[in-house]
Scaffold this active site. Structure first.
Site, short mmCIF file in Angstrom:
data_model
loop_
_atom_site.label_atom_id
_atom_site.label_comp_id
_atom_site.label_asym_id
_atom_site.label_seq_id
_atom_site.Cartn_x
_atom_site.Cartn_y
_atom_site.Cartn_z
N ASP A 11 0.88 -1.17 0.00
CA ASP A 11 0.00 0.00 0.00
C ASP A 11 0.92 1.22 0.00
OD1 ASP A 11 -1.59 2.15 0.61
OD2 ASP A 11 -2.54 1.26 2.37
N TYR A 232 2.03 -0.88 15.30
CA TYR A 232 1.08 -1.09 14.21
C TYR A 232 1.16 0.04 13.19
CZ TYR A 232 -1.54 -5.29 14.87
OH TYR A 232 -1.91 -6.60 14.89
N LYS A 235 -2.92 -2.84 8.64
CA LYS A 235 -3.12 -4.30 8.57
C LYS A 235 -2.26 -4.87 7.45
CE LYS A 235 -5.85 -5.95 11.78
NZ LYS A 235 -5.00 -5.36 12.83
#
Ligand code: F6R
Ligand code: MG
Ligand code: MG
Length: 378
Positions: A11, A232, A235
């Site tokens: 991404d 994080y 995802k």
């Protein structure tokens, strides 16, 4: 002919939040691969697609897995894409490129990888899956059902070439010092396989192999961005390649479990649970930054040359499944943050709850027994 199928996915920016990459970004990645890969003879063929906000580069070549030149090609395509994403002001420009410079291969640098080196069969059908707004373990259930459950894969009892079952290689993705794996065989280890695969956030199917021929059927990406970045950063949106037919399950057997719309981690802020919706190729993201989306492009390959993709979930049957999955998505959303609707602490993409807990911890008291209201006998 020995041939390698490589998928490298990242991404590097998307329009309107996490919806989809821009046309210009897609073109930049495609042009880079064409000019520096195919035209220079490094690649035999390629297919560039998007699923939600992720761009996947599927490549065929003869250089084997983890090849430096192939990985550098994909990395540089994403770097070129990032430049365009920044120019266009796309959201999350370059977000999956976690390191400044390329070294060796893209493992540990951010992009997800799924690669297998195969001896091409005279007929070589395979499926390329890409999922968005979820984690690698989201494929655990459909893989288990497609390769070890005769309710979805009757070929296990009907086809002599599958009678011996399959070997599952499962990775403990919490272990960061190296690849901690276990090999288990269905049918005799089926309960043990299930015992591990129930925990999608920790145990992930990395590959599956035919026990009749020794050939590889499946490879899935197992990268976890937070293990690389230390926190994080989004995802992990896994990609996967599945060879089908003959000694492997039929395409329809591999697709069958996706009719369940099973619940997986992801969707909004990467911190919720939502059903996985089998969608048409290049599907975007919408409701509650979800639902968890999975696409499947079916191919045949000959001497490394790919056919055009057949869109495996573009069929009236899957429209009906999508309606049901929408109901499941709405149903779990109705309970908001409560219980299984939101992920447990370690899997939340945001530190907000952890911070809140630190503050609240200080305000907890243990009630002293003597101060309890004393009950007077009746
Ligand atoms: C995956 C994805 C999500 C986001 C998450 C938080 O493709 O986009 O996991 O990382 O929704 O994103 P922010 O905080 O940037 O909205
Ligand atoms: Mg994203
Ligand atoms: Mg994504």
């Amino acid at each position: 002919m020995k041939m390698t199928l490589s998928v490298i996915k990242a991404d590097v920016g998307s329009i309107g939040g996490h919806i989809k990459p821009s046309a210009q970004l897609m073109k930049t990645v495609r042009d880079h691969i064409e000019a520096n890969g195919t035209r220079k003879g490094l690649l035999i063929d390629s297919y560039i697609s998007s699923t939600g906000d992720d761009i996947a580069i599927l490549m065929t070549h003869t250089r084997g897995r983890l090849n430096e030149d192939i990985h550098r090609l994909a990395w540089n395509a994403f770097v070129a894409g990032t430049k365009v994403a920044k120019e266009q002001g796309l959201y999350g420009a370059g977000q999956d490129l976690l390191k400044d410079a390329f070294s060796g291969n893209v493992k540990g640098l951010g992009p997800s990888v799924a690669e297998m080196e195969i001896e091409e069969r005279p007929n070589e059908p395979f499926l390329f899956f890409a999922a968005d707004k979820t984690e690698p373990g989201a494929y655990n259930l459909p893989l288990f059902l497609g390769f070890a459950d005769i309710m979805h894969c009757p070929g296990l009892m009907l086809s002599p070439s599958m009678a011996k079952g399959f070997r599952f290689v499962i990775m403990d993705v919490n272990y960061t010092e190296g690849d901690r794996i276990i090999e288990l065989c269905s049918p005799e280890d089926t309960y043990d396989i299930a015992a591990l695969l129930r925990d999608n956030s920790r145990f992930v199917v990395e590959s599956i192999w035919s026990r009749s021929t020794g050939d590889q059927a499946v490879v899935a990406s197992t990268q976890r961005l937070h293990n690389i970045a230390g926190k994080y950063t989004g995802k992990d949106d896994p990609v996967m390649l599945v060879r089908v037919q003959a000694q492997f399950p039929a395409t329809g057997e591999v697709l069958s479990p996706y009719s369940i719309g099973h619940y997986a981690a992801g969707t909004m802020r990467g911190s919720h649970v939502g059903p996985m919706m089998p969608c048409k190729l290049n599907t975007t993201i919408s409701y509650f930054d979800g639902p968890v989306v999975v696409t499947c492009a079916a191919f045949c390959v000959r001497n490394g040359k790919l056919t055009e993709p057949a869109d495996a979930f573009d069929h009236p049957y899957w429209d009906w499944v999508r309606q049901n999955v929408s109901l499941k998505a709405t149903e779990i959303r109705r309970q908001g943050f409560s219980g299984p609707a939101m992920l447990h602490y370690e899997e939340l993409e945001y530190g907000g709850i952890v911070e809140k807990m630190k503050k609240l911890e200080k305000r907890f008291v243990v009630r002293e027994a003597a101060k309890e209201p004393v009950e007077v006998g009746n």
